[in-house]
Each structure stands twice: as structure tokens, then as C-alpha cells.
Design an enzyme around this catalytic site. Sequence first.
Site, PDB file in Angstrom:
ATOM      1  N   PHE A  41       0.837  -1.207   0.000  1.00 31.25           N
ATOM      2  CA  PHE A  41       0.000   0.000   0.000  1.00 31.25           C
ATOM      3  C   PHE A  41       0.869   1.253   0.000  1.00 31.25           C
ATOM      4  O   PHE A  41       0.509   2.269   0.600  1.00 31.25           O
ATOM      5  CB  PHE A  41      -0.981  -0.025   1.182  1.00 31.25           C
ATOM      6  CG  PHE A  41      -1.645  -1.357   1.346  1.00 31.25           C
ATOM      7  CD1 PHE A  41      -2.546  -1.800   0.380  1.00 31.25           C
ATOM      8  CD2 PHE A  41      -1.339  -2.191   2.397  1.00 31.25           C
ATOM      9  CE1 PHE A  41      -3.133  -3.051   0.478  1.00 31.25           C
ATOM     10  CE2 PHE A  41      -1.915  -3.442   2.506  1.00 31.25           C
ATOM     11  CZ  PHE A  41      -2.819  -3.871   1.550  1.00 31.25           C
ATOM     12  N   ILE A  94       1.830  -7.418  -5.485  1.00 31.24           N
ATOM     13  CA  ILE A  94       1.728  -7.269  -4.032  1.00 31.24           C
ATOM     14  C   ILE A  94       0.322  -7.597  -3.565  1.00 31.24           C
ATOM     15  O   ILE A  94      -0.102  -7.205  -2.481  1.00 31.24           O
ATOM     16  CB  ILE A  94       2.127  -5.846  -3.600  1.00 31.24           C
ATOM     17  CG1 ILE A  94       1.232  -4.796  -4.275  1.00 31.24           C
ATOM     18  CG2 ILE A  94       3.578  -5.583  -3.940  1.00 31.24           C
ATOM     19  CD1 ILE A  94       1.420  -3.386  -3.714  1.00 31.24           C
ATOM     20  N   GLY A  95      -0.401  -8.324  -4.416  1.00 31.71           N
ATOM     21  CA  GLY A  95      -1.777  -8.671  -4.106  1.00 31.71           C
ATOM     22  C   GLY A  95      -2.739  -8.022  -5.076  1.00 31.71           C
ATOM     23  O   GLY A  95      -3.954  -8.190  -4.987  1.00 31.71           O
ATOM     24  N   ARG A 132     -10.508   0.235 -19.694  1.00 32.82           N
ATOM     25  CA  ARG A 132     -10.897  -1.170 -19.833  1.00 32.82           C
ATOM     26  C   ARG A 132     -10.437  -1.945 -18.603  1.00 32.82           C
ATOM     27  O   ARG A 132      -9.312  -1.790 -18.143  1.00 32.82           O
ATOM     28  CB  ARG A 132     -10.236  -1.752 -21.083  1.00 32.82           C
ATOM     29  CG  ARG A 132     -10.717  -3.126 -21.406  1.00 32.82           C
ATOM     30  CD  ARG A 132     -10.042  -3.648 -22.658  1.00 32.82           C
ATOM     31  NE  ARG A 132      -9.782  -5.061 -22.473  1.00 32.82           N
ATOM     32  CZ  ARG A 132      -8.734  -5.692 -22.969  1.00 32.82           C
ATOM     33  NH1 ARG A 132      -7.840  -5.049 -23.689  1.00 32.82           N
ATOM     34  NH2 ARG A 132      -8.578  -6.981 -22.759  1.00 32.82           N
ATOM     35  N   ILE A 133     -11.327  -2.759 -18.068  1.00 36.29           N
ATOM     36  CA  ILE A 133     -11.000  -3.595 -16.917  1.00 36.29           C
ATOM     37  C   ILE A 133     -10.441  -4.913 -17.452  1.00 36.29           C
ATOM     38  O   ILE A 133     -11.125  -5.638 -18.187  1.00 36.29           O
ATOM     39  CB  ILE A 133     -12.259  -3.830 -16.051  1.00 36.29           C
ATOM     40  CG1 ILE A 133     -12.796  -2.487 -15.520  1.00 36.29           C
ATOM     41  CG2 ILE A 133     -11.971  -4.804 -14.909  1.00 36.29           C
ATOM     42  CD1 ILE A 133     -11.834  -1.686 -14.666  1.00 36.29           C
ATOM     43  N   ASN A 179      -9.168  -7.778 -15.854  1.00 35.49           N
ATOM     44  CA  ASN A 179      -9.679  -9.017 -15.247  1.00 35.49           C
ATOM     45  C   ASN A 179     -10.711  -8.659 -14.175  1.00 35.49           C
ATOM     46  O   ASN A 179     -10.353  -8.280 -13.063  1.00 35.49           O
ATOM     47  CB  ASN A 179      -8.533  -9.821 -14.624  1.00 35.49           C
ATOM     48  CG  ASN A 179      -9.016 -11.151 -14.056  1.00 35.49           C
ATOM     49  OD1 ASN A 179     -10.068 -11.667 -14.449  1.00 35.49           O
ATOM     50  ND2 ASN A 179      -8.264 -11.691 -13.118  1.00 35.49           N
ATOM     51  N   PRO A 180     -11.990  -8.778 -14.509  1.00 37.59           N
ATOM     52  CA  PRO A 180     -13.030  -8.312 -13.578  1.00 37.59           C
ATOM     53  C   PRO A 180     -12.895  -8.899 -12.174  1.00 37.59           C
ATOM     54  O   PRO A 180     -13.154  -8.201 -11.202  1.00 37.59           O
ATOM     55  CB  PRO A 180     -14.328  -8.783 -14.244  1.00 37.59           C
ATOM     56  CG  PRO A 180     -13.995  -8.887 -15.689  1.00 37.59           C
ATOM     57  CD  PRO A 180     -12.547  -9.287 -15.756  1.00 37.59           C
ATOM     58  N   THR A 186     -10.242  -9.910 -10.266  1.00 40.08           N
ATOM     59  CA  THR A 186      -9.244  -9.284  -9.393  1.00 40.08           C
ATOM     60  C   THR A 186      -9.463  -7.775  -9.319  1.00 40.08           C
ATOM     61  O   THR A 186      -9.135  -7.150  -8.313  1.00 40.08           O
ATOM     62  CB  THR A 186      -7.820  -9.608  -9.877  1.00 40.08           C
ATOM     63  OG1 THR A 186      -7.738  -9.332 -11.276  1.00 40.08           O
ATOM     64  CG2 THR A 186      -7.480 -11.063  -9.627  1.00 40.08           C
ATOM     65  N   GLU A 237      -5.772   2.298  -6.433  1.00 40.96           N
ATOM     66  CA  GLU A 237      -5.904   3.320  -5.402  1.00 40.96           C
ATOM     67  C   GLU A 237      -7.244   4.037  -5.404  1.00 40.96           C
ATOM     68  O   GLU A 237      -7.683   4.542  -4.372  1.00 40.96           O
ATOM     69  CB  GLU A 237      -4.745   4.319  -5.542  1.00 40.96           C
ATOM     70  CG  GLU A 237      -3.436   3.652  -5.130  1.00 40.96           C
ATOM     71  CD  GLU A 237      -2.184   4.389  -5.583  1.00 40.96           C
ATOM     72  OE1 GLU A 237      -1.655   5.153  -4.787  1.00 40.96           O
ATOM     73  OE2 GLU A 237      -1.756   4.184  -6.732  1.00 40.96           O
TER      74      GLU A 237
END
Lengths: 183, 685
Positions: free
Chosen positions: B225, B451-452, B572-573, B575-576, B578, B649
Amino acid sequence: MDSEVTPVHAEITLLVNGTEHRLRVDTRASLLDTLREDLGLTGSKKGCDHGQCGACTVLLDGRRANACLALAVAHDGAEVVTVEGLARDGRLSALQEAFIEQDGFQCGYCTPGQLCSATAVLDEAERGWPSAVTEDLRGDPVLDDDEIRERMSGNLCRCGAYTGIVKAVGEAARKTQAEEAKA
Amino acid sequence: MTDRLEGREKVTGAARYAYEYPLDDPAYAAAVQSTIAKGEITEVHADAALRIPGVLAVLSCENAPHLHEVPDAELALFQSRTVSYRGQFVAMVVAETLDIAREAARHVRVDYVSEPFDARLSADDPRLYKPDTVNPVFPADTEQGDPEGAFNGSAVRVDATYTTPAEHNNPMEPHTTAARWNDDGTLTLYDSTQGSSPTQEIVAQVFGLDRTHVRVISPHVGGGFGSKGTPRPNVVLAAMAAGAVGRPVKFAVPRQQMFATTGYRTPTIQRFRLGADADGTLNSIIHEVFEQSSTLTEFAEQTATPTRVVYQAANRRTSHRLARLDVPTPSWMRAPGETPGMFALESAMDELAFAAGVDPVELRIRNDTDREPESGLPFSSRNLVACLREGADRFGWEHRDAAPGGHWEGRKLVGMGVAASTYPAYMRPNKATARADEDGTFTVRIAAADIGTGARTALTLIAAEALKADADRVTVEIGDSSLPEATVAGGSAGTASWGTAVVRACESLRGKMNGSVPPGGLEASADTAAELDARDEYARHAFGAQFTEVEVDADTGEVRVRRMLGVFAAGRIINPKTARSQFIGGMTMGIGMALMEESVMDPRFGDYVNRDLAQYHVPACADVRDVDAAWVEESDPHLNPMGSKGIGEIGIVGAAASVANAVHHATGVRVRDLPITPARLLPLL
Ligand code: FES
Ligand code: FES
């Protein structure tokens, strides 16, 4: 002063994920450090070392416990299940599958603790143990979302994967119950 | 809807984090922190610690090896006798086991000469100054038109001061480094970092090594973070320790020590003046920010920068003033700048809505703009209005009774709030390689970090699309500085920046392949520096709108979030699955910011008093009920080959204001100082 800081060691036996280990431990060593540093079982995580985050949760003699708060020497002969012991013969448990399916994690650091905790939650509900939000203390608790949130609140997730975690635990609970009903 | 690729490793405990690599005969480090806020170390007494069996070394300013100077003075570990803040690392013990190291650290005694210090931020501190730039390179001040005059002449005015406390990132994995000096003089680091390439570069400088002689390995990182975006003292400490004892050394900063040594979000004091016509159309926006840094390093957070972007107004001013206090050094925490800045702006907009008698959603729509207000640049795409409308629709905003306060349900007060979100769509130059093998598989390499965030999964999907191959034939290797150089996972720029390099490398590979792969395979590489330099000038930002329903217990003052919905426009997203987790994760941290997160400075000691997870509260499972995220379709040709904006973020930006505005709607009480704890709210109910 030297006498108080000279390490004292003790021999103990631990049954970890079905394997017996004979160990010589520093009497100050936590169960968590013993698992991670002596046995190389690094699946259990250290987030705070103070019993405040749940990342180190394991099943200790069948019940969930913070391994960072347990002194290894105090658990001679104990049976421990860590995240490495949740899958059977390479087959993931219903919870592990549901965590992947529901994206119940991001960084994955709290995940072993969440999974061990959730494994115990299913078992505790099965035994009829109530939680702080259980309304009817006589009946069997039903693991709805509020029950799951309450019972899983000892495991912090800074990535904020709680919505996925709650769905995953609910899904696994339903699946486990359905399997039991069949059997 | 692709599952996280490393999911199986993470649910079985097989995924290794920095502390967990098998090392040959490792030793363990424990650190000693200063007990004064400012002064000089006169003597370090190491003998008692050194007498303890199993202790290998004690290092401090009295015997530490010389390090090379780098811009971040936090990395000059044990290089001087000067103490700059309480909790600074002043010594360390290296020992055979962690228990011995920890015990011995308690026996290291440090003598100091203390000096008067000041650790309290205030808006009238005479030492406040205007920094040259704010993070990373924005002007500290901006001004257009006659902001004061327009404000004074406005029919509706809001003049309010908001404060946000210091907050700590608290990733669940502590800042950790395992260091090993190899026989050939090279250094290997297993490090919990958001960027293996930048860490490699900086550590090489610190130890005076050639960059290629440092390798940083970090395939799995337990959150960051922002706090793992720059190397922290832990990496220097571990490497120095390993050098001193000639063995690999492991060091994880204990949770309590993280509060002083691994960065935090600066507290802010923000005065807002909004002047508008009777219908809510803004004439003037004035945003003045006061914030802190340490005496060691200037970190000037860009708190007022979102105010330069979101709403139209002909007259406007933003400013940042910084005080260098005797405190730990603040750093990046999830959306530094935007997060506290948008709490203030979106709270002030809510106040304006009530003052003008305009619906808060409508007020924001009324002040929408198709050009970035201060630069005059066109937006590459901007769909704030679509997010507001879609969110209002889904959330049931039309059922909201406009008047604040008095919405009782039993002993609970219930209310709804809204706030806008925004975050820049940054891009940074990167390198990548793509390789095709005869068996039909592909390998893409880039020193990116996951990092996740789901970066590994997103980059694999991006590569597969560019290669026109099935994703299961593509392996993406990340998290190692020996891979092609990549920028930090920060500024929500990871997937866009790395992804572009991945696409270009894959395109180049396809061009070379010409339909077939010769024996021995084929490889292509890409560097996106020139491409980025040649981009057209646009204002590139993601937007969003967050809706919250709270219930406030009238007897205890406890606020609970019942429902929260974020609707985002972020290109554009990829991978919905994640992506949703990223948005919700940010919103969840925003709930923490609104209701519980606060690092309390004790000005008598110059340190944060709450320094563990029992006293610094982050949201737990029961705090997060019905939180959901959605997005509007947005196609933007001016971004990158994927058409994506960053999403890591924006979820936290605006979230706290959305909650605070809902509290106001429920209770009629405006809380301008975060967090909204029962102690703060109850006396006002
Ligand atoms: S590491 Fe045991 S509870 Fe946090
Ligand atoms: S998944 Fe990162 S802390 Fe839970």
C-alpha cells in the site's frame, strides 16, 4: 544477569499435519517460530507476533489458536494442523477451493490464518457453538453472513478481501452441509 | 473472470514471502530504537548483549561499516550519532536465533544527549514553508483568476477546515529482508518490496556496488500500500548484518517498530473555501494544505492536486505548506495526496450542496468539466457523471430524503452519502522480453511486482491477448530484479506501464515468428521509453462515485456502514475478478480511514503512541458488510494498448468522505476531523 539470558532448551514432540517431530526448542520459542524456523512450515504467517491479527492461526489439538501466542514447550505432545495440512492428497479442501473461486484474498499473507480459522468455524458451527451474534442459543447456529463475519473477525485482512472471504466461507459451509446430508 | 494464477500456492501455504526462503545457516537480526526524539548518541553499550551466548554481533554508529550517501537519508543506517526522531533504528543485534537476538537487543544500552524537539503539526507553525514541488513533481501552489474576490462575491459560500490524522499502511506482511552476500561479492536479497528493480538500484548505491551485483527476489509480497514502494531501513539493516557476520541474515520489522520506521500518511490540516452561485455553480475554489515531514527527508504529499482536476471554477487556488518536524518520515500510503485531499474536497462539496439546497449528486454533475480546469487540456476520457448517475440509480438515491438528520430507525439514525473519486492514469517506461518455444509455449519476463494486486494474472491475460494464444500457454515471470527492468508497483501505474512493455514485446515476437518457431525458440524485447515520450498531451484520470448508507447508534455514537457501492470509470477492466477485489479493498481501507484509523502523536515524546494492531484499528470482517464495486464501460484510445487506467488506489479516494457525508445526512452533525469515532461523534449527537 547472564543466568537469566542463557537459553534453556527442552525436548518436545509435535504431531504436525500427521507427521511426528521430535524437537529441541528454546523454552522462549513460540509455536509459530518453531513451525516456521525449525520445521520449515512457513505457511503459517507472522503478522504481529502478539495475537492481534490472526495470520498465525493453526489448529492446535483440533481448535483454532494463535501460534504466536503459544509457547512450543507448553504444547509437548500436541497435534497441530497448519495450512499445509488442509489439502488431502493434493486435493484442496472445499474452503481452499472456495477462496480461489471467490477471490477471498489478494496478497495472500493473511490467507493461511483465514483458512485455518474458517476450517474451525465450520467445525464450531457443526458442534452447535454459538457466537456473539447467535440469537437462538438452543438451536444449531446457521452460518449466514452475519455469523461468518462475527466468527471470522479475529483474522485481519489489510487487503480488504473480507467480502470474498465471507462468500467463500458461506459457500464451503453450504457444500459441507450438503455433503453431510447426503451421507 | 480469471482466478488469481497463484491462488493454489496461496491457499496451500506454498507461496513464499521474503522471510521464508531456505537459507544456509541463517542468523537473525533484531533492532534497537532510539528512546529520544532529537539529540546525539554519546555511547552505545554493547557488552552486556555480546556476553549472551548465541549473540554474533552488535552494530551501531560506533562500528557500522561506511555506507554511500543516497537521497533518502532514512537509508543512512548507523552513519551518524544524530537522532532525528523517536523510534529511529540506532543499533542492532545479530544472533543465532530470533529469541536470542530479541533478548539481547533489550540489553543494548544507548546513552544520549537530548535536545528540545517539536513533533506537533499546526497551521500557524512559523517553520511552515513552501516546498519546491510536491510528490512526485507537481507545483506546490497554483492560482487562476481572482479566487478571494470571487469567493467573497459568491452567493453561497463554504469556509471550513478539515483534518486527517497520521495513518499507517500496516500491510499484513511486515517489512522483511533476508540478505546473503555470495562468495563472488554479490548480494542477494529476498525482500518484501513493491519494486525489485528500484530496490536493486538503490541498495547498490548504498553499498557502492555495481547494480548487476545486487539481486532482489520478491515473487510474493504480503501487501504494501505504498510503504514498500521505496526501500526502508530494513533492507539496509539486513544486508549490513549479513556482511558483518558472514552469514545470511533475516530481519522482519516487528509490528510495533513499523510505526516509526516504515512510513505513514502525513496528517493534514486543510482549509477549503468554495464560492458558488445560488444554483451551486462554482466560482471559486481555494484549497490550502498544511502537512509534515521529518527533518531527515522532505516528503511533501500532493494533497491538493485532485482539487486541480475534478470541478470547474474560473477562480481557483491550491497551496501546500510543509513543516519539518522531529517525527518519523512520512511516505506513500495508498493514493497519497488524493486520499486526504478528496476527503476534504468532497466533504466541502457536501456542505455546499446543503448550503445551496442542491442535491449532492446534482451539484457534482453541475460542476463537471470537459477540460482539466487548471491545465486546460482535454481529458482522454472522463465519465464522472456516468458514475454518479449509474451509482445513484443502483443505490436507490432517489429514496433519500434531502433534509439532514432525524432519520430514525429505532435507536439508530440512518443516512446516505455520496462522494466523487479520482486518480491519475500514470504511465512509466518499462522493459520486457517475450519468448516463444517450439512446444508452443510462451514466456514473458518483466521485473514487475504482484503485491496482491493481481498483476501476475492481468499481465498473463494481456500477454495472451497480444500473442493471440491461450493464457495457459503463457507464463509471465515477475518479482525478480534479474528480469527486464521495471518500475515500482505504485501510483496505480503498474498494469498500464508493465502491460504496455509486455504488449510491445509480444507484438515484436509475433512479427519475428511469422507463424512458426525455429528450433531453439525465438525472443523479442521492448522498451517503452520512446513510445511514452511521443504520447499526445491529454489529461488522463480515472473517476468514480461512491455511495454509502450508514447507521449511527444514537446511544453509543457508533457508526456502522450498512451498504457501500463504488462505481468507477477506469478504462478497460482487464480481469473483472481481481479488479473488483482491488476496488473493494480500497473502499474497505476507506471505511477504516473514515471510522477508526488514527495514529496518535504524543508531542511530549515525539512518537506515535498506538503502535500495534490492538490499538491501531483497521477494519475487521464484521466492519465490512455490503460493500460492492461496479464500473461503467469506458473506451479510451489515448492511454495504452490495453486501454486501461490504474485501479489500485481509486477505491480509497472519496470513500471516507462518502461515509462522513452519510453520517451528516443521518445525524445532521458534520464531522470535519477524521476518524469519526464514538468519542468524537457522541457528544455532538
Ligand atoms: S501473528 Fe499471531 S496473531 Fe498476529
Ligand atoms: S490478502 Fe492481503 S492481507 Fe488478506
